[in-house]
Design a protein around this motif. Sequence first.
Motif, short mmCIF file in Angstrom:
data_model
loop_
_atom_site.label_atom_id
_atom_site.label_comp_id
_atom_site.label_asym_id
_atom_site.label_seq_id
_atom_site.Cartn_x
_atom_site.Cartn_y
_atom_site.Cartn_z
N ALA A 78 0.82 -1.22 0.00
CA ALA A 78 0.00 0.00 0.00
C ALA A 78 0.85 1.26 0.00
CB ALA A 78 -0.94 0.00 1.21
N ILE A 79 2.04 1.19 0.57
CA ILE A 79 2.91 2.37 0.62
C ILE A 79 4.04 2.27 -0.41
CG2 ILE A 79 2.31 2.97 2.99
CD1 ILE A 79 4.93 1.69 3.92
N ASP A 80 3.84 1.40 -1.39
CA ASP A 80 4.75 1.25 -2.52
C ASP A 80 6.18 0.92 -2.08
OD1 ASP A 80 5.26 1.07 -5.24
OD2 ASP A 80 5.87 3.19 -5.38
N GLN A 81 6.29 -0.09 -1.23
CA GLN A 81 7.60 -0.60 -0.82
C GLN A 81 7.65 -2.10 -1.13
OE1 GLN A 81 8.90 0.47 3.12
NE2 GLN A 81 8.33 2.60 2.85
N PRO A 82 7.81 -2.44 -2.41
CA PRO A 82 7.75 -3.85 -2.80
C PRO A 82 8.83 -4.72 -2.16
CG PRO A 82 8.50 -2.49 -4.64
CD PRO A 82 8.05 -1.56 -3.56
N ALA A 83 10.00 -4.19 -1.91
CA ALA A 83 11.04 -5.00 -1.27
C ALA A 83 10.62 -5.41 0.13
CB ALA A 83 12.37 -4.23 -1.23
N GLY A 84 10.06 -4.48 0.89
CA GLY A 84 9.56 -4.81 2.23
C GLY A 84 8.41 -5.79 2.17
N ALA A 85 7.53 -5.61 1.18
CA ALA A 85 6.40 -6.52 1.01
C ALA A 85 6.90 -7.93 0.72
CB ALA A 85 5.49 -6.03 -0.11
N LEU A 86 7.86 -8.03 -0.16
CA LEU A 86 8.39 -9.35 -0.52
C LEU A 86 9.05 -10.02 0.68
CD1 LEU A 86 8.73 -11.38 -2.76
CD2 LEU A 86 10.86 -10.22 -3.41
N ARG A 87 9.82 -9.27 1.46
CA ARG A 87 10.44 -9.85 2.67
C ARG A 87 9.37 -10.36 3.63
NH1 ARG A 87 13.87 -5.46 2.01
NH2 ARG A 87 12.71 -4.27 3.55
N ALA A 88 8.32 -9.58 3.83
CA ALA A 88 7.25 -9.98 4.75
C ALA A 88 6.50 -11.20 4.21
CB ALA A 88 6.28 -8.81 4.97
N PHE A 89 6.19 -11.20 2.93
CA PHE A 89 5.49 -12.34 2.34
C PHE A 89 6.36 -13.61 2.43
CE2 PHE A 89 2.98 -9.34 -0.64
CZ PHE A 89 2.01 -9.16 0.34
#
Length: 190
Positions: free
Chosen positions: A150-161
Amino acid sequence: MTQRIFLPVAFLALLLLGASSPGSRAWAGQEDARLGGLFQDLQTAGDAVAAEAVEDRIWDVWLEHPNDDLIVLMHHGVQSLNADRYADALAAFDQVVAADPTYAEGWNKRANAEYMLGDYDAAVRDIRRVLALEPRHFGALAGLGLVYLAIDQPAGALRAFDAALAINPHLDRVRQQAATIRLRTAGSAL
């Protein structure tokens, strides 16, 4: 089926008096002896049906609390989330975490409400509280990934996923989200 709420992509689709004191044993279910075996079962579940049954048992443990008033507030908050009454849900979960700050699922549900209200900073703070109490909370990790998207941080999203999938390899929608991020970022540095 246990009601699971975490963020709108339906990944992951129970307060007040007499709660534990800050110095007391955590009641979030995260210290429950049943969880170790359940997490092992989750890793080895042979199919989606078996995995979902184990997930439901884990969510049931996480939702447990010895304070019936707290459980009533949690139910009210979940019902409010399901009815898209996010401010009402947030008010209920505020009471939950104030009554027992060691109850990880209270923080998780509050993060859900904050996310739905667009308060991403608060959602991240509450997810961090969840993970400090229960590092294996795959629902919170998946939710963190959605916040980062949602905040356009795909690297963080990928790490969390990826962290959520390491704990629960049966989260198909999380896996799809991770694959989508990888495709979009192929050839570029995350």
